[in-house]
Write a protein that holds these residues in place. Structure first.
Motif, PDB file in Angstrom:
ATOM      1  N   CYS A  23       0.840  -1.202   0.000  1.00  0.00           N
ATOM      2  CA  CYS A  23       0.000   0.000   0.000  1.00  0.00           C
ATOM      3  C   CYS A  23       0.878   1.256   0.000  1.00  0.00           C
ATOM      4  O   CYS A  23       1.761   1.400   0.852  1.00  0.00           O
ATOM      5  CB  CYS A  23      -0.893  -0.010   1.241  1.00  0.00           C
ATOM      6  SG  CYS A  23      -1.892   1.480   1.374  1.00  0.00           S
ATOM      7  N   GLN A  25       0.019   4.081   0.889  1.00  0.00           N
ATOM      8  CA  GLN A  25      -0.350   4.944   2.023  1.00  0.00           C
ATOM      9  C   GLN A  25       0.243   4.437   3.337  1.00  0.00           C
ATOM     10  O   GLN A  25       0.718   5.214   4.154  1.00  0.00           O
ATOM     11  CB  GLN A  25      -1.884   4.994   2.167  1.00  0.00           C
ATOM     12  CG  GLN A  25      -2.615   5.409   0.899  1.00  0.00           C
ATOM     13  CD  GLN A  25      -2.671   6.904   0.689  1.00  0.00           C
ATOM     14  OE1 GLN A  25      -1.924   7.655   1.293  1.00  0.00           O
ATOM     15  NE2 GLN A  25      -3.558   7.332  -0.197  1.00  0.00           N
ATOM     16  N   CYS A  26       0.167   3.083   3.559  1.00  0.00           N
ATOM     17  CA  CYS A  26       0.552   2.567   4.883  1.00  0.00           C
ATOM     18  C   CYS A  26       1.512   1.362   4.810  1.00  0.00           C
ATOM     19  O   CYS A  26       1.873   0.805   5.844  1.00  0.00           O
ATOM     20  CB  CYS A  26      -0.693   2.178   5.676  1.00  0.00           C
ATOM     21  SG  CYS A  26      -1.485   0.660   5.095  1.00  0.00           S
ATOM     22  N   CYS A  43      -5.976  -2.333   0.004  1.00  0.00           N
ATOM     23  CA  CYS A  43      -5.212  -2.423   1.255  1.00  0.00           C
ATOM     24  C   CYS A  43      -6.123  -2.994   2.337  1.00  0.00           C
ATOM     25  O   CYS A  43      -7.175  -2.432   2.629  1.00  0.00           O
ATOM     26  CB  CYS A  43      -4.719  -1.037   1.663  1.00  0.00           C
ATOM     27  SG  CYS A  43      -3.931  -1.035   3.281  1.00  0.00           S
ATOM     28  N   ASN A  45      -5.669  -3.145   5.486  1.00  0.00           N
ATOM     29  CA  ASN A  45      -5.591  -2.431   6.765  1.00  0.00           C
ATOM     30  C   ASN A  45      -6.892  -1.644   6.980  1.00  0.00           C
ATOM     31  O   ASN A  45      -7.215  -0.743   6.212  1.00  0.00           O
ATOM     32  CB  ASN A  45      -4.387  -1.486   6.734  1.00  0.00           C
ATOM     33  CG  ASN A  45      -4.276  -0.651   7.993  1.00  0.00           C
ATOM     34  OD1 ASN A  45      -5.148  -0.672   8.864  1.00  0.00           O
ATOM     35  ND2 ASN A  45      -3.191   0.105   8.088  1.00  0.00           N
ATOM     36  N   CYS A  48      -7.011   2.018   6.826  1.00  0.00           N
ATOM     37  CA  CYS A  48      -6.533   2.650   5.586  1.00  0.00           C
ATOM     38  C   CYS A  48      -7.521   2.402   4.455  1.00  0.00           C
ATOM     39  O   CYS A  48      -8.149   3.310   3.956  1.00  0.00           O
ATOM     40  CB  CYS A  48      -5.145   2.100   5.234  1.00  0.00           C
ATOM     41  SG  CYS A  48      -4.489   2.705   3.677  1.00  0.00           S
ATOM     42  N   PHE A  50      -7.053   1.718   1.346  1.00  0.00           N
ATOM     43  CA  PHE A  50      -6.704   2.296   0.042  1.00  0.00           C
ATOM     44  C   PHE A  50      -7.129   1.330  -1.063  1.00  0.00           C
ATOM     45  O   PHE A  50      -6.884   0.121  -0.979  1.00  0.00           O
ATOM     46  CB  PHE A  50      -5.198   2.540  -0.028  1.00  0.00           C
ATOM     47  CG  PHE A  50      -4.713   2.993  -1.374  1.00  0.00           C
ATOM     48  CD1 PHE A  50      -4.825   4.316  -1.775  1.00  0.00           C
ATOM     49  CD2 PHE A  50      -4.134   2.077  -2.266  1.00  0.00           C
ATOM     50  CE1 PHE A  50      -4.372   4.725  -3.017  1.00  0.00           C
ATOM     51  CE2 PHE A  50      -3.684   2.489  -3.513  1.00  0.00           C
ATOM     52  CZ  PHE A  50      -3.807   3.814  -3.894  1.00  0.00           C
TER      53      PHE A  50
HETATM   54 ZN   LIG Z   1      -2.976   1.027   3.357  1.00  0.00          ZN
END
Ligand SMILES: [Zn+2]
Length: 184
Positions: A23, A25-26, A43, A45, A48, A50
């Protein structure tokens, strides 16, 4: 062409070109999941979530005409290495499709063109993923042959009855057929 001829799945496109492994983002490893109507890279998570939307690449190309001849390029790169095609390439952010076509023609051949029309818009899928080709018609207005060894092994002007072989890409073959039929 009918839509059913296009066969790449989202997972194939993701694996071949743009699917994120982690991801952005994370940094969690991405998974394939059915969201928003089809399988996408997601993603997992929960804080998150995403979702990656994998878009087709945008290419512009131009059929540059000078009198009754067309300017073509012999490719040095795959796909289509050793074949002939119109000047063209991937669009970049910050330029219009027309500016992209003019820039690519200059880079690959040395010739300056004016865009004089739109021939058609094509869709393709290959090992690189999916893409859209915006095919313009152009008129050569200046410049001279400048070979770009990275992109073009040779360039030439050809009349409709003396086209080089082989021609790369369905978009090029269809545009030449339209030219031959007097539709361009
Ligand atoms: Zn993420």
């Amino acid at each position: 062409m009918a839509n059913e001829e296009f066969s790449l799945t989202t997972a194939q496109v993701a694996a071949q070109r743009q699917g994120y492994k982690y991801c952005p983002q994370c940094r969690t490893p991405m998974v394939d999941k059915f969201v928003f109507g089809r399988t996408r890279r997601v993603c997992p998570n929960e804080e998150c979530h995403f979702v990656q939307f994998i878009d087709p690449k945008l290419t512009t190309a131009v059929m540059p005409l000078k009198g009754d001849k067309v300017l073509m390029v012999k490719r040095t790169m795959e796909p289509g290495r050793g074949s002939w095609c119109f000047p063209g390439g991937f669009m970049e952010t910050g330029e219009t499709p027309q500016q992209c076509a003019i820039r690519e023609c200059k880079e690959e051949t040395g010739f300056d063109i004016e865009i004089t029309g739109l021939i058609d818009v094509f869709y393709y899928e290959d090992y690189r993923g999916s893409g859209v080709v915006i095919m313009f018609k152009g008129e050569v207005v200046g410049g001279e042959v400048v070979l770009n060894p990275v992109e073009s092994e040779a360039v030439g002007f050809f009349a409709i009855d003396e086209l080089p072989e082989p021609i790369a890409f369905e978009s090029n073959i269809q545009s030449l057929a339209a030219w031959r039929a007097g539709k361009i």
